[in-house]
Scaffold this motif. Structure first.
Motif, PDB file in Angstrom:
ATOM      1  N   ILE A 103      35.248  39.643   3.014  1.00  0.00           N
ATOM      2  CA  ILE A 103      36.565  39.484   2.410  1.00  0.00           C
ATOM      3  C   ILE A 103      37.358  38.456   3.201  1.00  0.00           C
ATOM      4  O   ILE A 103      37.317  38.446   4.432  1.00  0.00           O
ATOM      5  CB  ILE A 103      37.307  40.842   2.350  1.00  0.00           C
TER       6      ILE A 103
ATOM      7  N   TYR B 278      41.116  36.198   3.882  1.00  0.00           N
ATOM      8  CA  TYR B 278      42.508  36.566   4.089  1.00  0.00           C
ATOM      9  C   TYR B 278      43.282  36.572   2.768  1.00  0.00           C
ATOM     10  O   TYR B 278      44.309  37.234   2.660  1.00  0.00           O
ATOM     11  CB  TYR B 278      43.169  35.633   5.096  1.00  0.00           C
TER      12      TYR B 278
ATOM     13  N   LYS C 264      41.955  37.854   0.219  1.00  0.00           N
ATOM     14  CA  LYS C 264      41.347  39.034  -0.408  1.00  0.00           C
ATOM     15  C   LYS C 264      40.281  38.681  -1.437  1.00  0.00           C
ATOM     16  O   LYS C 264      39.883  39.544  -2.220  1.00  0.00           O
ATOM     17  CB  LYS C 264      42.403  39.977  -0.967  1.00  0.00           C
TER      18      LYS C 264
ATOM     19  N   THR D 140      36.465  38.239  -2.373  1.00  0.00           N
ATOM     20  CA  THR D 140      35.352  39.021  -1.858  1.00  0.00           C
ATOM     21  C   THR D 140      34.016  38.497  -2.372  1.00  0.00           C
ATOM     22  O   THR D 140      33.945  37.826  -3.405  1.00  0.00           O
ATOM     23  CB  THR D 140      35.476  40.499  -2.272  1.00  0.00           C
TER      24      THR D 140
ATOM     25  N   PHE E 281      37.841  46.041   0.994  1.00  0.00           N
ATOM     26  CA  PHE E 281      39.257  45.742   0.831  1.00  0.00           C
ATOM     27  C   PHE E 281      39.929  45.843   2.189  1.00  0.00           C
ATOM     28  O   PHE E 281      39.348  46.353   3.147  1.00  0.00           O
ATOM     29  CB  PHE E 281      39.925  46.643  -0.207  1.00  0.00           C
ATOM     30  N   ARG E 282      41.155  45.332   2.255  1.00  0.00           N
ATOM     31  CA  ARG E 282      41.817  45.305   3.559  1.00  0.00           C
ATOM     32  C   ARG E 282      43.286  45.693   3.437  1.00  0.00           C
ATOM     33  O   ARG E 282      43.918  45.487   2.397  1.00  0.00           O
ATOM     34  CB  ARG E 282      41.693  43.915   4.177  1.00  0.00           C
TER      35      ARG E 282
ATOM     36  N   ASN F 190      46.220  44.655   5.730  1.00  0.00           N
ATOM     37  CA  ASN F 190      46.571  43.828   6.880  1.00  0.00           C
ATOM     38  C   ASN F 190      47.634  44.472   7.763  1.00  0.00           C
ATOM     39  O   ASN F 190      47.646  44.256   8.978  1.00  0.00           O
ATOM     40  CB  ASN F 190      47.030  42.453   6.399  1.00  0.00           C
TER      41      ASN F 190
ATOM     42  N   VAL G 173      39.959  46.689   7.747  1.00  0.00           N
ATOM     43  CA  VAL G 173      39.134  46.348   6.593  1.00  0.00           C
ATOM     44  C   VAL G 173      38.255  47.554   6.294  1.00  0.00           C
ATOM     45  O   VAL G 173      37.667  48.136   7.210  1.00  0.00           O
ATOM     46  CB  VAL G 173      38.273  45.102   6.862  1.00  0.00           C
TER      47      VAL G 173
END
Length: 122
Positions: free
Chosen positions: A50, A52, A54, A56, A69-70, A72, A77
């Motif tokens: 992934i 920054y 988002k 993928t 998914f993340r 921040n 993550v």
């Protein structure tokens, strides 16, 4: 960058697990992060990554079953793993890329977490 992976465990086939990868540093949210796994007597393989923004990418073997998914704000993550199969059994690692684009090669990742064991029983 320091990484801490967690969330592994023993689950029956068809079940789910969520792995977490917590990274250090204020820039973690701008880094490309990937998940890899290594099964016994096999080479480590790419699972998902992934960026920054988002965006993928996934390995064909997990496409449609796993989601990366993340968050921040939490420097984390995740790897949501659904419909797990015995062949998903492996040690799972998270890693931070040396580059800003999505990459799959292990050599493109410069920082690695310690790994978390996932075991799927049949």
């Amino acid at each position: 960058v320091q990484l801490q992976a967690s969330g592994g465990g023993l689950v029956q086939a068809g079940g789910s697990l969520r792995l977490s990868c917590v990274g250090s540093g204020r820039s973690f949210g701008r880094r490309v992060v990937g998940w890899f796994r290594q099964a016994e007597e096999k080479e480590r393989e790419f699972i998902a990554t992934i960026g920054y923004t988002k965006l993928t990418e996934y390995a064909d073997s997990v496409e449609g079953r796993f989601t990366i998914f993340r968050e921040n704000a939490k420097n984390t993550v995740y790897l949501q793993m659904n419909t797990l199969k015995p062949e998903d059994t492996a040690v799972y690692y998270c890693a931070v890329s040396k580059y800003v684009s999505l990459v799959r090669a292990q050599s493109d990742y410069g920082w690695w977490g310690q790994g978390t064991q996932v075991t799927v029983s049949s």
